[in-house]
Design a protein around this motif. Structure first.
Motif, mmCIF file in Angstrom:
data_model
loop_
_atom_site.group_PDB
_atom_site.id
_atom_site.type_symbol
_atom_site.label_atom_id
_atom_site.label_comp_id
_atom_site.label_asym_id
_atom_site.label_seq_id
_atom_site.Cartn_x
_atom_site.Cartn_y
_atom_site.Cartn_z
ATOM 1 N N UNK A 62 -33.839 -33.119 94.473
ATOM 2 C CA UNK A 62 -33.369 -31.782 94.836
ATOM 3 C C UNK A 62 -33.392 -30.814 93.656
ATOM 4 N N UNK A 63 -33.251 -31.343 92.444
ATOM 5 C CA UNK A 63 -33.157 -30.479 91.269
ATOM 6 C C UNK A 63 -34.487 -30.290 90.543
ATOM 7 N N UNK A 108 -22.215 -42.144 89.279
ATOM 8 C CA UNK A 108 -22.705 -40.922 89.911
ATOM 9 C C UNK A 108 -22.567 -39.724 88.978
ATOM 10 N N UNK A 109 -21.499 -39.718 88.187
ATOM 11 C CA UNK A 109 -21.342 -38.646 87.202
ATOM 12 C C UNK A 109 -22.472 -38.665 86.193
ATOM 13 N N UNK A 110 -22.804 -39.850 85.691
ATOM 14 C CA UNK A 110 -23.922 -39.970 84.757
ATOM 15 C C UNK A 110 -25.223 -39.511 85.405
ATOM 16 N N UNK A 111 -25.420 -39.898 86.678
ATOM 17 C CA UNK A 111 -26.633 -39.516 87.391
ATOM 18 C C UNK A 111 -26.753 -37.993 87.507
ATOM 19 N N UNK A 112 -25.645 -37.317 87.802
ATOM 20 C CA UNK A 112 -25.655 -35.860 87.919
ATOM 21 C C UNK A 112 -25.942 -35.218 86.567
ATOM 22 N N UNK A 114 -27.593 -36.501 84.072
ATOM 23 C CA UNK A 114 -28.985 -36.734 83.716
ATOM 24 C C UNK A 114 -29.918 -35.833 84.512
ATOM 25 N N UNK A 115 -29.631 -35.666 85.807
ATOM 26 C CA UNK A 115 -30.502 -34.857 86.664
ATOM 27 C C UNK A 115 -30.423 -33.376 86.317
ATOM 28 N N UNK A 116 -29.269 -32.924 85.826
ATOM 29 C CA UNK A 116 -29.098 -31.502 85.513
ATOM 30 C C UNK A 116 -29.387 -31.170 84.054
ATOM 31 N N UNK A 117 -29.617 -32.183 83.223
ATOM 32 C CA UNK A 117 -29.827 -31.951 81.785
ATOM 33 C C UNK A 117 -30.943 -30.951 81.482
ATOM 34 N N UNK A 118 -32.053 -30.953 82.228
ATOM 35 C CA UNK A 118 -33.119 -29.991 81.909
ATOM 36 C C UNK A 118 -32.804 -28.553 82.328
ATOM 37 N N UNK A 123 -23.557 -25.235 85.322
ATOM 38 C CA UNK A 123 -23.441 -26.597 85.845
ATOM 39 C C UNK A 123 -21.986 -27.047 85.785
ATOM 40 N N UNK A 124 -21.498 -27.613 86.891
ATOM 41 C CA UNK A 124 -20.114 -28.072 86.973
ATOM 42 C C UNK A 124 -20.060 -29.474 87.572
ATOM 43 N N UNK A 125 -19.318 -30.347 86.924
ATOM 44 C CA UNK A 125 -19.024 -31.677 87.456
ATOM 45 C C UNK A 125 -17.505 -31.801 87.531
#
Length: 236
Positions: A62-63, A108-112, A114-118, A123-125
């Protein structure tokens, strides 16, 4: 579309209230849960490690090439079951609770992250916590430990974010009138010695509503909170 919002466990309770009150008019809202609610649904059992990998792949898909204004992930899913002494708990129920309450938020936090790093957008978690992160309620061992783990993970990962990084916070919404509270009140004092306090909160009208909790949680995204903050809505 300028906002992409994921909410885990948005089929009921606080999660459903969060999905119904997203403060971005043009947001795409995705519910990550087993049963689904009113929002777009990505079906996943977050107590199953195999589904964690599916959620991570979904985030990345999605990202990829995302050029919107903000992305948000509110991890709300959790369970109070089983309630009772740890030594007497059913092994499978207890394992599922540990996976859902302790491991899933971190994975799941790590996954988010990593996916949003670029991305360079906002960005909010946001991780849902509880007063149980700090108070050792007998009968809630897996829940207490899970929420304590969430808060320390948030403090640590928040400290890892550099300038322009993802904003990572945890929020305890207070005692909210949800199905979880009904389950707590239906528990015997033998399994949960503090159950009387929760009957009193219900009888005196002291419980918050899911809608009020959702409003408070969304308001945190506009507050100037340090990264890694763990906050209780009752203290704001």
């Amino acid at each position: 579309m300028s906002s992409l919002v994921w909410i885990s466990g948005a089929s009921a309770g606080i999660g459903a209230a969060l999905a119904a009150s997203v403060p971005y008019a043009d947001a795409r809202v995705i519910d990550v849960s087993r049963s689904g609610g009113s929002a777009e649904h990505f079906k996943a059992d977050l107590s199953d490690p195999a589904d964690w990998a599916r959620v991570e792949a979904h985030f990345r898909e999605e990202l990829a090439g995302y050029d919107g204004e903000r992305v948000v992930f509110i991890h709300n899913a959790g369970t109070i079951t089983p309630i009772g002494p740890a030594a007497e708990a059913d092994r499978e129920d207890y394992t599922r609770a540990v996976l859902l309450n302790s491991a899933a938020p971190q994975i799941l936090g790590r996954a988010f992250l990593a996916a949003t790093a670029p991305l360079t957008c906002e960005r909010h978690l946001v991780m849902l916590s509880s007063g149980a992160a700090k108070t050792a309620y007998a009968g809630w061992s897996s829940y207490n430990a899970g929420k304590a783990a969430v808060e320390h993970w948030v403090r640590t990962v928040g400290a890892e974010q550099g300038p322009g990084g993802c904003r990572v916070i945890a929020v305890a919404p207070g005692v909210v009138d949800t199905a979880m509270q009904s389950e707590i009140r239906a528990t015997s004092a033998e399994n949960f010695p503090t159950v009387g306090r929760f009957h009193e909160l219900k009888n005196t009208g002291a419980l918050s509503t899911p809608a009020a909790a959702a409003t408070g949680i969304w308001s945190l995204l506009t507050r100037n909170l340090p990264n890694g903050t763990c906050v209780d809505l009752r203290n704001l």
